[in-house]
Design a protein around this motif. Structure first.
Motif, PDB file in Angstrom:
ATOM      1  N   ASP A   1     124.069  65.685 -21.212  1.00 31.85           N
ATOM      2  CA  ASP A   1     124.279  65.433 -22.942  1.00 31.85           C
ATOM      3  C   ASP A   1     125.780  65.247 -23.117  1.00 31.85           C
ATOM      4  O   ASP A   1     126.007  64.671 -24.017  1.00 31.85           O
ATOM      5  CB  ASP A   1     123.518  66.724 -23.545  1.00 31.85           C
ATOM      6  CG  ASP A   1     121.991  66.694 -23.268  1.00 31.85           C
ATOM      7  OD1 ASP A   1     121.742  65.596 -22.830  1.00 31.85           O
ATOM      8  OD2 ASP A   1     121.413  67.567 -23.694  1.00 31.85           O
ATOM      9  N   ALA A   2     126.713  66.241 -22.453  1.00 30.02           N
ATOM     10  CA  ALA A   2     127.932  66.008 -22.953  1.00 30.02           C
ATOM     11  C   ALA A   2     128.542  64.720 -22.465  1.00 30.02           C
ATOM     12  O   ALA A   2     129.470  64.190 -23.217  1.00 30.02           O
ATOM     13  CB  ALA A   2     128.734  67.196 -21.988  1.00 30.02           C
ATOM     14  N   LEU A   3     128.182  63.910 -21.319  1.00 30.51           N
ATOM     15  CA  LEU A   3     128.571  62.889 -20.852  1.00 30.51           C
ATOM     16  C   LEU A   3     128.260  61.854 -21.798  1.00 30.51           C
ATOM     17  O   LEU A   3     128.903  60.911 -22.326  1.00 30.51           O
ATOM     18  CB  LEU A   3     128.124  62.474 -19.565  1.00 30.51           C
ATOM     19  CG  LEU A   3     128.802  63.396 -18.355  1.00 30.51           C
ATOM     20  CD1 LEU A   3     127.885  63.129 -17.152  1.00 30.51           C
ATOM     21  CD2 LEU A   3     130.325  63.121 -18.257  1.00 30.51           C
ATOM     22  N   VAL A   4     126.988  61.765 -22.279  1.00 27.69           N
ATOM     23  CA  VAL A   4     126.309  60.808 -23.174  1.00 27.69           C
ATOM     24  C   VAL A   4     127.198  61.057 -24.494  1.00 27.69           C
ATOM     25  O   VAL A   4     127.462  59.958 -25.017  1.00 27.69           O
ATOM     26  CB  VAL A   4     124.985  60.947 -23.263  1.00 27.69           C
ATOM     27  CG1 VAL A   4     124.246  60.137 -24.629  1.00 27.69           C
ATOM     28  CG2 VAL A   4     124.106  60.909 -22.014  1.00 27.69           C
ATOM     29  N   ALA A   5     127.434  62.105 -24.904  1.00 25.17           N
ATOM     30  CA  ALA A   5     127.940  62.120 -26.369  1.00 25.17           C
ATOM     31  C   ALA A   5     129.450  61.902 -26.293  1.00 25.17           C
ATOM     32  O   ALA A   5     130.017  61.082 -27.216  1.00 25.17           O
ATOM     33  CB  ALA A   5     128.027  63.724 -26.868  1.00 25.17           C
ATOM     34  N   ALA A   6     130.297  62.128 -25.222  1.00 26.34           N
ATOM     35  CA  ALA A   6     131.575  61.578 -25.217  1.00 26.34           C
ATOM     36  C   ALA A   6     131.697  60.242 -25.036  1.00 26.34           C
ATOM     37  O   ALA A   6     132.596  59.604 -25.467  1.00 26.34           O
ATOM     38  CB  ALA A   6     132.064  62.464 -23.740  1.00 26.34           C
TER      39      ALA A   6
END
Length: 243
Positions: free
Chosen positions: A108-113
């Motif tokens: 989720d962090a990768l997708v958000a960034a």
């Protein structure tokens, strides 16, 4: 999830750890998590690599999709300091649930960034005088003030400006890592919170870069004046004066 065996560190250390992992596969294990459908990065693979003899379960991100049994060179792995922590698991089933939860937090962090960086790309393109490039290299020519989250960065060549997602070091048991967007230009760098408005951040960074250039010019003028005074007291008083 796919099994994968690799290690990564810096320079010679990375090669040595990789060699040890290959020579002693029973002492290490790896799981790969593919992240697809990204707005800017296209696809990435997260590799969780654990070594019992070293007591580590480390996290790496590499561009593209990596399948089971694929070879990945240490130079293609970006070390991300957001590691699994399964110590609280009561058994293997509990550990599997914790792994899924923590891997999801990193995904989720990768997708958000990646989503936010795509917005930054549009904002930067609207004010730049040159096309905006996307650098997917593991190593960048500029030093950033925080850990990189993923091997992708925006490049504005005219101003030599680089923009990349960064994160704070923490275990994934603590939830999604704190994220930000780092702007770097020669000796100037600053991290902005992920939700901030890109246009406001770019304006702020331009101001920071201008202030730095002004301070640097003042320092150079001060140093030059100091050298001139030193040469004067040394008897070289016929030097041309600065304009």
């Amino acid at each position: 999830m796919d099994e994968h065996e690799h290690e990564h560190g810096d320079a010679a250390g990375a090669e040595e750890l990789l060699r040890r992992a290959l020579l002693d596969p029973d002492a290490s294990a790896a799981l790969a998590l593919r992240v697809d459908g990204l707005a800017l990065s296209e696809a990435m693979t997260v590799i969780f690599h654990g070594r019992l003899d070293l007591g580590t379960v480390q996290t790496y991100v590499t561009p593209g999709q990596v399948g089971a049994g694929s070879a990945v060179a240490p130079s293609a792995l970006l070390r991300v300091p957001c590691d699994l922590d399964l110590a609280e698991a009561q058994d293997a089933a509990d550990a599997q649930d914790l792994y899924a939860e923590q891997a999801r937090a990193l995904r989720d962090a990768l997708v958000a960034a990646d989503t936010v960086l795509a917005v930054w790309k549009d904002a930067l393109a609207s004010i730049a005088d040159a096309p905006i490039g996307v650098n997917r290299a593991v190593d960048l020519p500029l030093r950033l003030p925080a850990h990189r989250l993923m091997p992708v960065a925006l490049v504005e060549p005219e101003q030599q400006l680089m923009i990349a997602p960064v994160c704070g070091a923490r275990t994934l048991a603590e939830g999604r890592p704190p994220l930000g967007i780092a702007c770097a230009q020669q000796d100037v760098a600053h991290v902005y919170p992920l939700p901030d408005d890109p246009e406001r951040c770019l304006e702020d960074f331009r101001g920071r870069a201008a202030e730095h250039a002004h301070r640097l010019a003042g320092q150079l003028e001060h140093q030059e004046q100091s050298v001139r005074r030193f040469l004067e007291i040394s008897g070289l008083d016929d030097l041309p004066q600065a304009g």
